[in-house]
Write a protein that holds these residues in place. Structure first.
Motif, PDB file in Angstrom:
ATOM      1  N   SER A 122       0.829  -1.205   0.000  1.00 23.19           N
ATOM      2  CA  SER A 122       0.000   0.000   0.000  1.00 23.19           C
ATOM      3  C   SER A 122       0.863   1.255   0.000  1.00 23.19           C
ATOM      4  O   SER A 122       0.585   2.217  -0.733  1.00 23.19           O
ATOM      5  CB  SER A 122      -0.922  -0.001   1.230  1.00 23.19           C
ATOM      6  N   ALA A 123       1.936   1.249   0.808  1.00 24.30           N
ATOM      7  CA  ALA A 123       2.850   2.393   0.839  1.00 24.30           C
ATOM      8  C   ALA A 123       3.533   2.577  -0.510  1.00 24.30           C
ATOM      9  O   ALA A 123       3.715   3.705  -0.990  1.00 24.30           O
ATOM     10  CB  ALA A 123       3.894   2.194   1.942  1.00 24.30           C
ATOM     11  N   TYR A 124       3.922   1.469  -1.140  1.00 24.03           N
ATOM     12  CA  TYR A 124       4.545   1.536  -2.461  1.00 24.03           C
ATOM     13  C   TYR A 124       3.577   2.123  -3.489  1.00 24.03           C
ATOM     14  O   TYR A 124       3.956   2.977  -4.301  1.00 24.03           O
ATOM     15  CB  TYR A 124       4.988   0.146  -2.908  1.00 24.03           C
ATOM     16  N   ASP A 125       2.320   1.680  -3.452  1.00 24.94           N
ATOM     17  CA  ASP A 125       1.321   2.156  -4.403  1.00 24.94           C
ATOM     18  C   ASP A 125       1.095   3.667  -4.239  1.00 24.94           C
ATOM     19  O   ASP A 125       0.987   4.399  -5.228  1.00 24.94           O
ATOM     20  CB  ASP A 125       0.007   1.406  -4.200  1.00 24.94           C
ATOM     21  N   GLU A 126       1.047   4.134  -2.994  1.00 24.83           N
ATOM     22  CA  GLU A 126       0.862   5.563  -2.747  1.00 24.83           C
ATOM     23  C   GLU A 126       2.073   6.351  -3.250  1.00 24.83           C
ATOM     24  O   GLU A 126       1.924   7.443  -3.805  1.00 24.83           O
ATOM     25  CB  GLU A 126       0.653   5.805  -1.256  1.00 24.83           C
ATOM     26  N   PHE A 127       3.261   5.806  -3.045  1.00 28.27           N
ATOM     27  CA  PHE A 127       4.464   6.474  -3.529  1.00 28.27           C
ATOM     28  C   PHE A 127       4.474   6.530  -5.051  1.00 28.27           C
ATOM     29  O   PHE A 127       4.862   7.540  -5.646  1.00 28.27           O
ATOM     30  CB  PHE A 127       5.704   5.743  -3.022  1.00 28.27           C
ATOM     31  N   ARG A 128       4.069   5.444  -5.693  1.00 30.05           N
ATOM     32  CA  ARG A 128       4.037   5.378  -7.158  1.00 30.05           C
ATOM     33  C   ARG A 128       3.127   6.456  -7.734  1.00 30.05           C
ATOM     34  O   ARG A 128       3.380   6.979  -8.823  1.00 30.05           O
ATOM     35  CB  ARG A 128       3.560   3.992  -7.599  1.00 30.05           C
TER      36      ARG A 128
END
Length: 223
Positions: A171-177
């Motif tokens: 989820s954190a990766y998706d938000e960063f992306r």
């Protein structure tokens, strides 16, 4: 770059646990980037746990580095085929379709799930062996059974905890992306507005000085 380092540090803090030395290691199967096999059914639970989180941490840091390099490469990064999920990708062919360079959330999550499932498989194997750590020099059957019960309880909790951490990291990766390209665009717009403000100030200064050129002129007309 500062924003990227903050996110990578966040992911590292989120999924890295303390390391305990041991005589086993994990390896990535050839041709299956992101799929790990933990050959440690008789090793310490804490060692296996630490190696898993170390691998998951390294995996996400590598993908974050790929993502930032791609978005920093130019304004048309979103046209890069590795930025979005491949066409016709499914759970059965994602290894071939995604490859090693795709940074879409779908491909990242599927590969992370592979690592997690390999970890779960190893934890399941560990339950079939008696523990060898934290035992007296001459352990009794009762000592072994008590230690096995305690370890198996930790394993049962680890199934859920590891999955929760993995999902939070995805989820954190998706938000960063999503946020990082928007951040870059915002910075670009802000820089453009600063340049516009400076240019507008120069024009204003020229306009303010312009009427003075007609003082004491012999004609009121411009020639």
């Amino acid at each position: 770059m500062k924003f990227r380092n903050i996110i990578i540090s966040f992911v590292s803090a989120l999924i890295t646990t303390f390391l305990i030395s041991g005589g086993y290691a994990i390896y990535a199967e050839t041709g299956k980037k992101g799929y790990y096999d933990f050959k440690v059914p008789t090793a310490s639970f804490f060692f296996v746990q630490a190696k898993y989180h170390e691998s998951m941490n390294e995996y996400f840091n590598d993908k974050l580095a790929m993502l930032t390099d791609m978005t920093d490469g130019g304004e048309d990064f979103y046209k890069n085929p590795d930025f979005n999920p491949p066409k016709d990708v499914t759970s059965s062919n994602y290894v071939e379709k995604c490859g090693e360079k795709n940074v879409s959330t779908y491909c990242i999550s599927m590969q992370a799930m592979d690592i997690y499932l390999a970890y779960v498989d190893t934890l399941n194997q560990m339950k079939g062996f008696l523990p060898t750590e934290n035992l007296p020099s001459n352990p009794t059957a009762e000592n072994l059974l008590d230690q096995k019960t305690a370890r198996d309880e930790m394993i049962d909790k680890e199934y859920t905890q590891a999955r929760t951490v993995m999902e939070a990291t995805i989820s954190a990766y998706d938000e960063f992306r999503i946020a990082y390209p928007a951040h870059k665009k915002y910075v670009s717009i802000l820089n453009g507005m600063v340049k516009y403000k400076i240019a507008l100030a120069k024009v204003k200064n020229q306009i303010l000085r312009f009427p003075g050129k007609f003082i004491d002129a012999t004609s009121a007309e411009c020639k």
